[in-house]
Design a protein around this motif. Structure first.
Motif, PDB file in Angstrom:
ATOM      1  N   LEU A  17       0.832  -1.202   0.000  1.00  0.00           N
ATOM      2  CA  LEU A  17       0.000   0.000   0.000  1.00  0.00           C
ATOM      3  C   LEU A  17       0.872   1.259   0.000  1.00  0.00           C
ATOM      4  O   LEU A  17       0.620   2.209  -0.745  1.00  0.00           O
ATOM      5  N   HIS A  21       1.049   3.957  -2.842  1.00  0.00           N
ATOM      6  CA  HIS A  21       0.679   5.342  -2.550  1.00  0.00           C
ATOM      7  C   HIS A  21       1.735   6.320  -3.063  1.00  0.00           C
ATOM      8  O   HIS A  21       1.428   7.319  -3.702  1.00  0.00           O
ATOM      9  N   ASN A  24       1.971   6.456  -6.816  1.00  0.00           N
ATOM     10  CA  ASN A  24       0.825   7.203  -7.322  1.00  0.00           C
ATOM     11  C   ASN A  24       1.053   8.713  -7.157  1.00  0.00           C
ATOM     12  O   ASN A  24       0.784   9.495  -8.076  1.00  0.00           O
ATOM     13  N   TYR A  80      -3.341  -1.513  -7.392  1.00  0.00           N
ATOM     14  CA  TYR A  80      -3.923  -1.052  -6.119  1.00  0.00           C
ATOM     15  C   TYR A  80      -5.376  -1.510  -6.009  1.00  0.00           C
ATOM     16  O   TYR A  80      -5.803  -2.063  -4.993  1.00  0.00           O
ATOM     17  N   ARG A  89     -10.497  -5.380   1.128  1.00  0.00           N
ATOM     18  CA  ARG A  89     -10.144  -4.154   1.844  1.00  0.00           C
ATOM     19  C   ARG A  89     -10.970  -2.960   1.363  1.00  0.00           C
ATOM     20  O   ARG A  89     -11.346  -2.102   2.157  1.00  0.00           O
ATOM     21  N   PHE A  94     -13.341   1.244   2.923  1.00  0.00           N
ATOM     22  CA  PHE A  94     -13.906   2.439   2.281  1.00  0.00           C
ATOM     23  C   PHE A  94     -15.422   2.432   2.170  1.00  0.00           C
ATOM     24  O   PHE A  94     -16.047   3.484   2.223  1.00  0.00           O
ATOM     25  N   TYR A 122     -10.354   4.360   8.732  1.00  0.00           N
ATOM     26  CA  TYR A 122     -10.560   5.731   8.286  1.00  0.00           C
ATOM     27  C   TYR A 122     -11.927   6.222   8.762  1.00  0.00           C
ATOM     28  O   TYR A 122     -12.896   5.456   8.787  1.00  0.00           O
ATOM     29  N   GLN A 126     -12.459  10.800   5.701  1.00  0.00           N
ATOM     30  CA  GLN A 126     -11.345  10.190   4.958  1.00  0.00           C
ATOM     31  C   GLN A 126     -11.867   9.243   3.879  1.00  0.00           C
ATOM     32  O   GLN A 126     -11.418   9.274   2.732  1.00  0.00           O
ATOM     33  N   TYR A 130     -11.115   9.685  -0.032  1.00  0.00           N
ATOM     34  CA  TYR A 130     -10.327   8.703  -0.776  1.00  0.00           C
ATOM     35  C   TYR A 130     -11.142   8.068  -1.898  1.00  0.00           C
ATOM     36  O   TYR A 130     -10.623   7.825  -2.985  1.00  0.00           O
ATOM     37  N   HIS A 184      -5.617  17.234   1.321  1.00  0.00           N
ATOM     38  CA  HIS A 184      -4.907  16.045   1.834  1.00  0.00           C
ATOM     39  C   HIS A 184      -3.633  16.482   2.567  1.00  0.00           C
ATOM     40  O   HIS A 184      -3.367  16.042   3.681  1.00  0.00           O
ATOM     41  N   THR A 194       0.320  10.552  10.906  1.00  0.00           N
ATOM     42  CA  THR A 194      -0.193   9.709   9.813  1.00  0.00           C
ATOM     43  C   THR A 194       0.857   9.593   8.696  1.00  0.00           C
ATOM     44  O   THR A 194       0.915   8.600   7.989  1.00  0.00           O
ATOM     45  N   LEU A 195       1.707  10.651   8.584  1.00  0.00           N
ATOM     46  CA  LEU A 195       2.747  10.615   7.539  1.00  0.00           C
ATOM     47  C   LEU A 195       3.768   9.525   7.860  1.00  0.00           C
ATOM     48  O   LEU A 195       4.212   8.787   6.978  1.00  0.00           O
ATOM     49  N   MET A 198       2.472   6.263   6.909  1.00  0.00           N
ATOM     50  CA  MET A 198       2.455   6.030   5.460  1.00  0.00           C
ATOM     51  C   MET A 198       3.875   5.806   4.939  1.00  0.00           C
ATOM     52  O   MET A 198       4.072   5.307   3.840  1.00  0.00           O
TER      53      MET A 198
END
Ligand code: HEM
Length: 202
Positions: A17, A21, A24, A80, A89, A94, A122, A126, A130, A184, A194-195, A198
């Protein structure tokens, strides 16, 4: 292994992921910057983007960057989606949202405090953002296909209202993507941990 150790050992964002991310984000950056240069060669509106913010140097160079990043964006996006759909997922993270959780999040938004307490799940804002950006990128790719190979995709072209309208669709979808990225980044700045997740996964 207890449930707690399992939860601690399982990364919040798995490696696939995180890779997806950041690839992308790179593809989007290149596509937007080169897209602005392409736009400048034949603007739809009475303004141009500052050349310093664009990529490619001239129309031909920008088109090469745009097409190169297009393959990265599409291949990475398909992978993805494939993993998200196959693993369930997409549904869990989501789409699945109990009416109770939705009402609780709505109340929190109205009070200006939406929870980031559980980084594995999330919140409604969020999820909405997303899902929105996934659909927006899909629209960008589809309208881009019409601009690139208009004759080969006649049905898609007509569905989008013809070649000229597809140009506007492509432009406004780009603007929506840029707006998403701005919000974002502001959200990441507000909740910087959160960074780290990620980047490192935990
Ligand atoms: C440029 C285009 C970008 C797009 C389209 C994008 C899109 C997304 C999406 C869809 C997610 C959810 C991923 C998932 O769980 O499946 C996400 C999460 C995240 N993104 Fe981005 N992103 C972009 C750029 C960035 C940049 C530049 C940063 C940091 C400087 C960033 C930081 C994050 C973080 C920290 C998360 C996790 C957020 C959380 O836990 O709520 N993103 N992004």
């Amino acid at each position: 292994m207890t449930e707690i150790t399992h939860a601690i050992r399982t990364p919040i964002h798995p490696l696939w992921l995180r890779l997806s991310h950041w690839l992308n984000a790179l593809a989007v950056l290149v596509m937007v910057a080169s897209g602005w240069r392409i736009y400048n060669a034949s603007p739809l509106f009475p303004f141009r983007f500052a050349n310093d913010l664009t990529l490619g140097g001239w129309l031909g160079g920008a088109i090469q960057w745009h097409f190169a990043a297009m393959w990265l964006l599409v291949a990475n996006g398909l992978l993805y989606l494939l993993v998200n759909v196959a693993s369930g997922r997409l549904w869990r993270q989501f789409l699945l949202l109990s009416p109770r959780a939705f009402c609780a999040d709505l109340k929190a938004v109205l009070h200006g405090r939406l929870s980031h307490a559980d980084p594995r799940r999330y919140n409604t804002a969020q999820r909405a953002a997303y899902l929105f950006v996934m659909l927006d990128i899909l629209l960008l790719v589809l309208s881009g296909l019409v601009l690139w190979q208009s004759v080969q995709f006649p049905l898609l072209r007509e569905l989008l209202g013809g070649y000229e309208v597809a140009r506007y669709v492509h432009f406004f979808a780009m603007a929506a993507l840029v707006a998403f990225v701005a919000v974002h980044l502001a959200m990441v700045a507000l909740v910087p941990r959160t960074l780290l997740t990620m980047i490192r996964g935990r």
